[in-house]
Design a protein around this motif. Structure first.
Motif, PDB file in Angstrom:
ATOM      1  N   ILE B 648       0.668  -1.207  -0.444  1.00  0.00           N
ATOM      2  CA  ILE B 648      -0.256  -0.135   0.025  1.00  0.00           C
ATOM      3  C   ILE B 648       0.736   1.822   0.202  1.00  0.00           C
ATOM      4  O   ILE B 648       0.552   2.053  -0.444  1.00  0.00           O
ATOM      5  N   ILE B 649       1.582   1.366   1.170  1.00  0.00           N
ATOM      6  CA  ILE B 649       2.831   2.133   1.027  1.00  0.00           C
ATOM      7  C   ILE B 649       3.609   2.029  -0.509  1.00  0.00           C
ATOM      8  O   ILE B 649       3.498   3.775  -1.046  1.00  0.00           O
ATOM      9  N   ALA B 650       3.748   1.754  -1.099  1.00  0.00           N
ATOM     10  CA  ALA B 650       4.541   1.366  -1.872  1.00  0.00           C
ATOM     11  C   ALA B 650       3.716   2.079  -3.403  1.00  0.00           C
ATOM     12  O   ALA B 650       4.594   3.228  -4.103  1.00  0.00           O
ATOM     13  N   GLN B 651       2.672   1.670  -3.477  1.00  0.00           N
ATOM     14  CA  GLN B 651       2.077   2.100  -4.559  1.00  0.00           C
ATOM     15  C   GLN B 651       1.372   3.473  -3.938  1.00  0.00           C
ATOM     16  O   GLN B 651       1.348   4.325  -5.054  1.00  0.00           O
ATOM     17  N   LYS B 652       0.814   3.139  -3.370  1.00  0.00           N
ATOM     18  CA  LYS B 652      -0.300   4.929  -2.925  1.00  0.00           C
ATOM     19  C   LYS B 652       0.647   6.058  -2.716  1.00  0.00           C
ATOM     20  O   LYS B 652       0.547   7.078  -3.204  1.00  0.00           O
ATOM     21  N   ILE B 653       1.982   5.767  -2.229  1.00  0.00           N
ATOM     22  CA  ILE B 653       3.055   7.461  -2.017  1.00  0.00           C
ATOM     23  C   ILE B 653       4.330   7.049  -2.923  1.00  0.00           C
ATOM     24  O   ILE B 653       4.077   8.251  -3.079  1.00  0.00           O
ATOM     25  N   TYR B 654       4.619   5.872  -3.329  1.00  0.00           N
ATOM     26  CA  TYR B 654       6.071   6.152  -4.118  1.00  0.00           C
ATOM     27  C   TYR B 654       5.469   6.015  -5.730  1.00  0.00           C
ATOM     28  O   TYR B 654       6.278   5.960  -6.543  1.00  0.00           O
ATOM     29  N   ALA B 656       4.282   2.965  -7.170  1.00  0.00           N
ATOM     30  CA  ALA B 656       5.522   1.637  -7.967  1.00  0.00           C
ATOM     31  C   ALA B 656       3.874   1.124  -8.381  1.00  0.00           C
ATOM     32  O   ALA B 656       2.699   1.272  -7.967  1.00  0.00           O
ATOM     33  N   ASP B 657       4.541  -0.327  -9.313  1.00  0.00           N
ATOM     34  CA  ASP B 657       3.765  -0.979  -9.853  1.00  0.00           C
ATOM     35  C   ASP B 657       3.201  -1.972  -9.037  1.00  0.00           C
ATOM     36  O   ASP B 657       2.119  -2.289  -8.379  1.00  0.00           O
ATOM     37  N   SER B 692      11.640   6.909  -5.921  1.00  0.00           N
ATOM     38  CA  SER B 692      11.610   5.368  -5.946  1.00  0.00           C
ATOM     39  C   SER B 692      12.439   4.835  -5.101  1.00  0.00           C
ATOM     40  O   SER B 692      12.618   5.612  -4.353  1.00  0.00           O
ATOM     41  N   HIS B 693      13.447   3.833  -5.272  1.00  0.00           N
ATOM     42  CA  HIS B 693      14.420   3.155  -4.365  1.00  0.00           C
ATOM     43  C   HIS B 693      16.002   3.799  -5.628  1.00  0.00           C
ATOM     44  O   HIS B 693      16.872   3.132  -5.154  1.00  0.00           O
ATOM     45  N   PRO B 701       8.708   8.594 -11.173  1.00  0.00           N
ATOM     46  CA  PRO B 701       8.944   7.971 -11.092  1.00  0.00           C
ATOM     47  C   PRO B 701       7.909   7.084 -11.652  1.00  0.00           C
ATOM     48  O   PRO B 701       7.085   6.925 -11.052  1.00  0.00           O
ATOM     49  N   LYS B 702       7.803   5.856 -13.086  1.00  0.00           N
ATOM     50  CA  LYS B 702       6.223   5.047 -12.750  1.00  0.00           C
ATOM     51  C   LYS B 702       6.780   3.873 -12.452  1.00  0.00           C
ATOM     52  O   LYS B 702       8.494   3.541 -13.771  1.00  0.00           O
ATOM     53  N   GLY B 703       6.793   3.168 -13.154  1.00  0.00           N
ATOM     54  CA  GLY B 703       6.400   1.919 -13.929  1.00  0.00           C
ATOM     55  C   GLY B 703       7.415   0.797 -13.419  1.00  0.00           C
ATOM     56  O   GLY B 703       8.218   0.213 -13.746  1.00  0.00           O
ATOM     57  N   PHE B 704       7.636   0.467 -11.709  1.00  0.00           N
ATOM     58  CA  PHE B 704       9.010   0.521 -11.099  1.00  0.00           C
ATOM     59  C   PHE B 704       8.224  -0.830 -10.508  1.00  0.00           C
ATOM     60  O   PHE B 704       7.346  -0.612  -9.661  1.00  0.00           O
ATOM     61  N   ILE B 705       9.254  -1.857  -9.434  1.00  0.00           N
ATOM     62  CA  ILE B 705       8.532  -2.666  -8.446  1.00  0.00           C
ATOM     63  C   ILE B 705       9.454  -2.641  -7.234  1.00  0.00           C
ATOM     64  O   ILE B 705      10.766  -2.153  -8.089  1.00  0.00           O
ATOM     65  N   LEU B 706       8.992  -2.390  -6.852  1.00  0.00           N
ATOM     66  CA  LEU B 706       9.567  -2.176  -5.493  1.00  0.00           C
ATOM     67  C   LEU B 706      10.828  -3.387  -4.915  1.00  0.00           C
ATOM     68  O   LEU B 706       9.625  -3.934  -4.172  1.00  0.00           O
ATOM     69  N   PRO B 707      11.777  -2.876  -4.765  1.00  0.00           N
ATOM     70  CA  PRO B 707      12.601  -4.358  -4.570  1.00  0.00           C
ATOM     71  C   PRO B 707      12.679  -3.690  -2.611  1.00  0.00           C
ATOM     72  O   PRO B 707      12.619  -3.177  -2.594  1.00  0.00           O
TER      73      PRO B 707
END
Lengths: 755, 755
Positions: B648-654, B656-657, B692-693, B701-707
């Motif tokens: 939720i944090i990664a998608q809504k705030i950062y 991230a996909d 992003s990271h 940034p768009k379209g990234f996966i947060l590792p």
């Protein structure tokens, strides 16, 4: 004439009901003494301090100051006017004037006024200078059996520390409160009281102790309580700040004991005012700077190093003052960065530290045995520059020794700059000044240098300041605390200070190191002895067996320490610290023998069980001894070769036949002599449990050769320390550390289990 | 009846010249309001505090207290009598009585008396509760160009901190002075003011910053100066205490900047009141306890361990309370040491820590890169039990996070006990309570828990308290400081607090972690933006090039952060922190776009160059926004699975996909879920330089996966921290650390070169 003008002025301003009395008063005083009320105050500083004294004296309602015209430039009239507290001006009595007067000689005048009339200014100021303190002592409610230290500490309500500060003659602008029970005293007081004569200086030391200690701290506090609360003398106790590490390890807290304690003991034993923490921070900044510098030099060219050390800022490059100091040391008299030759750049930018020569260790105030030997620099970011290193306990830091031996902020700045941390590959000593860190160290230590004021259970004042290790350093509290206390007590007062370990170590270092740097000369040595320790030195099987003839050899140990004290030409009073297991016969025997051996006096004391009342006899003996003839001398000249100085201590104090310098020690003698450190005093790192180097040799060992394994230098603190055996420099935690019992009651905020 | 008796009593005691007026006064008041002067004070605590308020109010000359008889047991009449300051009793006006009165309902009365008559007690107490402060602000003497921070800091004379404390309604017994410019505030104030409504709560955050920072601290201070000195509102700024390490490394000091600073900046940047040092001491006691315990368990039998852990003391063996806690945790309901079975002894005495599982690190407040990875235990005394370890910087300690998130002494005690330091070989979490060290930690932290009062350049109050890392911890100042400040400012006042890093990190954690634990709900978010940062995010080549259309993507970055703030339902005011290189057109453009994106308002401010005067527009916008409708909500429920909360944090705030849990992170999700820590909030450890990271990805940034590389737990502080990439946890010193410029002038005692 001047006087009349001033009197008219005062009379004019006075409230109606005071006015007439004032006039009569001044007239009368004038009749008695034509110089009345004229006091010359040559500097603005002194006037401001005199005004602070007026401000804080509730009996003074106003004051008149007349400044001569020619001093106006130097003396800021506005500043002086503003310094007067508003409540001193409500009656319209106060006046600050500047102008040339008919008699220039009597130009600067200072007259405090009370509702009862004018005061003689000199007398007023004198009353603030050397008189007897008006202290409210705290009555003890003695219990039997004696409760635990923390129970006693908590049962006594500490006075607010600002009251105590006022009682001992400190002005409010000289005191920085740290909560309600601790305060720091600013060093400006030294200047204010510089003309006041010192009090009598008493050092408390002990016979060679048992591992349990013989109550030197307790005697120091008990003696101060006796001389203050019972003999009504001005008296200050000066003690060391304890390390926090052992508080959570084996030892628990300590601030004296029984009914002779510094309170509140929690505050004494925990952070106090942060002095030891400041030392941790300063010490470790040096350590980080050493390894970072070695790393940066190893990974950069001369040019790159120089460009970073003296960077272009805006359009210009400039050396910092600390870098100029390094240039001077290298004999490069240039101040323009672009003017250095390549060789000079190399010399300036490369400290070229030999990593194996680093003597500076990191420190923590924690009993962390796993840091005794470590390997650092193993992260990939340090590119393989690993190194073996160690942590010591913070009180073993040279910075702690500097704090204890310094005499001013300026002196501390210089000592912190002179500390040698390593040797360069060329053989030169590398100092903190070379690392560029000396100024930052001074900044980190700027508050730690101010002594901490606390109080005893009976409400007498105590300075708690500095606590250097007693083997690899000199184990005595700070020179500054002693000096300030000696001024505050005044010529009829006493300062009781404590030296670590037995007389062979703590007292010898007190005289040969501390007194040498302070210039102070003690009037009396108090030598604390216990029957328990004497029995142990006599090889008695248990503490409960009576003191027998076979223990005379042990008493000899006490006698030897009397002799040691007498080497320095100072009268010795033996304090026999009585335990409930001791018999009268035992106590009498020790007193008699001590006197026969040349002690000025020997008295029993029971301050642990009875507070100051139990040490009045000791106090009276000390007071008498302080007037006895004294002929202080050092044990050795600084100019003697290093080995000779060590030999003198070993032979005269320890009773050794000779010393033996092992290979590493011989090498260091040569190195330090070459580096110019041979004329420093000697600080022996020897076990305190025997007069010899072997802890198990009790009594007065004979016929031994003292082996010197190595010698180290604390150049900033100002001594060489020969190592006799190995010294643990960071303790460990036992299986059940005393922290198991320590807790805070969240409701009452009381600390439980600290002792 | 009661009233009449009291009035008679008062009248009888009054001085002659006051008496008649008093009588009239009370009669008149009685006519107006029959309940006059009757105030029910149910507890001794409240009465004592009311008396302190009377003591400190110079207009009150005495007071009358009537306690009902049935409260005598609970309420200590003697204590209350002694609490009245002697000067309140000189007129014989004061009387403290206890006894059953005819109307029990009106039993406990409290009447403060002034020379002008009786006061209505309620009104008197209310006047001490929520009114407008009477503060003397410090006028700025603005210079152009703006001098260096230290020059500005030094040119302003700080008020004495005890005056400021009085001005904001603190009672003297709630304040512990630390010198003249810093004070600690006791937590007892929370109880005294518990019924007073809170002020408005404003959090300052920023857009994704440049490495130079965008002036959040400066805006926090500038806004407080504006609302206080210029808008005459009650306002407190709450900021973090800076780490001392960077002060001597690259960064120099910081306390805001320009004409918006906390002063004196030396004190702010150095030891302050020792809170960070206390954390170092506490943290390292835990570390020493872990390794010592592993060592002692490895070298002793169960029997030997148990005998040492529960030793015979006198004739009995006893568990300490901390040991009883451990027994309970193990499900052993015995309190008699001899009653344990062999198996129970084994479980009790052996923590059985897996050395490779130790997550607790040692700390120092020094930039010492060589301690990033070390091997410990290499001295022969540790018998080969070496282990790889590391030092972090002190502010990264979990204890710092605990300090920042705790709400009381009792809560801190519990959090300090719950900290997990390792896992046992059986897979159980090992806590500080298991080590027996939790009580000692509380004792070490007992002063650090009290917020530190300082002041801004314009004389408004500031709390400086706690400074946890903003990546591996939550990067916000303390809950306690905010809570106390909200009470002190009262319902019409404001508290401005700062969240670390950009809104994606600091603000998100402020809401989801800090507000969740504090229960406080912010009224306004201030989002600080600079043209400089927007240009960088737009990929502008240099800072001097104008803001172009190509930068709109960058402004998008600012807009994204507005959106992030709006996720929580709180109005956002954008503060565009103007630099002299910015053009009007640029500043206007940003303000327009921000408003269009849903900001409540967007205003320029120039507090760096102009002090509070430069942030009045911002202050007015904030004041307006604080009355706007607000609908606060958290971003996620604690009950969700760990991975869902992170997603939720990664998608809504950062933006991230999705997220990707790497192997170690998956393992930890399983472990923490099993250990019962899955319901803790999430504290992301991510770079602050990009949404992003990847730090170099600017804009939105768009379209990234947060590792998610790994997850760690701070169970005492109360959060899980997923690691996104590697986080350096101890900085290093550069080739030329800024300590080269830092020095102390021994004459003036001024600190030079700190900025």
């Amino acid at each position: 004439m001047v006087l009349l003008t001033l009197i008219k002025l005062a009379v004019f301003c006075f409230l109606r009901q005071v006015r007439e009395r004032l006039k009569e008063d001044v007239e009368q005083m004038k009749l008695k003494n034509p110089n009345f009320s004229v006091l010359r105050l040559p500097t603005c500083f002194q006037i401001l301090h005199s005004i602070t004294e007026v401000n804080e004296n509730s009996s003074v309602h106003g004051l008149i100051v007349q400044l001569p015209l020619d001093s106006v430039h130097e003396i800021n009239t506005e500043k002086i006017t503003n310094a007067v507290a508003p409540e001193k001006d409500v009656d319209g009595l106060t006046s600050i004037n500047a102008g040339k007067l008919s008699r220039g000689d009597l130009g600067d005048c200072f007259i405090p006024c009370t509702p009862n009339g004018c005061m003689d200014a000199k007398r007023f100021l004198e009353s603030h200078q050397a008189g007897k303190w008006n202290i409210s002592y705290t009555a003890l409610n003695l219990q039997k059996p004696v409760p635990s230290d923390i129970v006693i500490s908590r049962s006594c309500a500490a006075k607010s520390i600002d009251s105590l500060a006022r009682e001992v003659g400190l002005l409010s602008d000289e005191v920085e409160l740290y909560g309600k029970t601790k305060a720091k005293v600013q060093l400006t007081i030294i200047k204010r009281l510089q003309s006041r004569p010192d009090g009598k200086y008493v050092v408390v030391t002990g016979i060679t102790p048992t591992p349990l200690g013989e109550g030197k701290s307790t005697t120091t506090i008990g003696l101060a309580q006796a001389m203050g609360a019972h003999m009504k003398l001005n008296v200050f106790a000066c003690v060391r700040q304890p390390s926090q590490g052992p508080t959570f390890g084996i030892k628990g807290g300590a601030a004296g004991g029984g009914y002779s304690q510094v309170i509140p003991m929690e505050e004494f034993n925990l952070h106090l005012t942060g002095d030891i923490h400041a030392i941790t921070a300063a010490n470790n900044l040096v350590a980080a700077a050493i390894d970072a510098r070695i790393f940066h030099e190893a990974t950069q060219s001369d040019k790159a190093l120089y460009n970073r050390l003296v960077p272009l800022s805006g359009r210009e490059r400039k050396f910092s003052p600390i870098q100029i100091n390094r240039l001077k040391k290298l004999g490069i008299e240039k101040t323009e960065p672009s003017a250095l030759t390549e060789e000079e750049i190399n010399h300036f930018a490369r400290l070229d530290i030999d990593p194996s020569s680093v003597t500076w260790q990191r420190v923590l105030d924690t009993n962390d045995r796993f840091l005794r030997k470590i390997t650092i620099g193993q992260s990939p970011t340090e590119k393989g520059y690993t190194r073996e290193a160690q942590f010591d306990i913070t009180v073993a830091s040279e910075i702690m020794a500097v704090l204890a031996l310094t005499s001013s902020l300026e002196d501390m700045r210089q000592r912190l700059a002179k500390m040698v941390v390593a040797t360069s590959r060329r053989g030169d000593p590398i100092t903190t000044e070379d690392l560029g860190v000396s100024g930052a160290l001074t900044v980190l230590m700027k508050d730690a240098i101010k002594p901490n004021l606390m109080q005893t259970l009976e409400g007498t004042p105590v300075f708690v300041h500095a606590g250097p290790f007693a083997n690899i350093a000199h184990g005595n509290s700070s020179i500054l605390a002693d000096k300030i206390a000696l001024k505050l007590v005044g010529p009829e007062g006493f300062v009781v200070t404590e030296a670590g370990f037995g007389a062979d170590i703590g007292m010898e270092k007190f005289f040969n190191i501390k007194c040498r740097y302070s210039g102070l000369r003690p009037h009396v040595v108090v030598l604390v002895a216990t029957i328990r320790a004497l029995k142990m030195h006599g090889g008695g099987p248990t503490v409960s067996s009576p003191l027998l003839n076979s223990h005379f050899v042990a008493i000899g140990c006490s006698l030897k320490q009397i002799e040691n004290a007498k080497h320095f030409g100072v009268p010795v009073v033996v304090a026999v610290n009585a335990f409930k297991t001791d018999t009268d016969a035992e106590l009498d025997l020790v007193c008699t023998m001590a006197k026969a051996a040349g002690a000025f006096d020997a008295v029993r004391c029971s301050h642990w069980a009875e507070g100051g009342a139990g040490a009045v006899a000791l106090g009276e003996a000390v007071q008498k001894a302080s007037s006895a003839p004294s002929n202080f001398k050092f044990l050795y000249d600084l100019d003697l070769p290093i080995a000779d100085k060590i030999r003198i201590i070993a032979q005269k104090i320890y009773g050794a036949d000779d010393i033996e310098l092992l290979a590493e020690a011989q090498h260091k003698v040569a190195l330090y002599t070459k580096q110019g450190f041979a004329n420093l005093p000697i600080c022996m790192a020897k076990t305190h449990l025997s007069l010899s180097h072997e802890a198990e040799k009790k009594g007065v060992p004979k016929g031994f050769i003292l082996p010197i394994r190595d010698i180290r230098a604390s150049v900033g603190a100002g001594f060489l320390f020969p190592l006799v055996g190995t010294m643990p420099t960071i303790p460990g935690l036992p299986t059940r550390p005393c922290f198991y019992d320590i807790d805070l009651d969240p409701e009452t905020e009381q600390v439980n289990g600290l002792f």
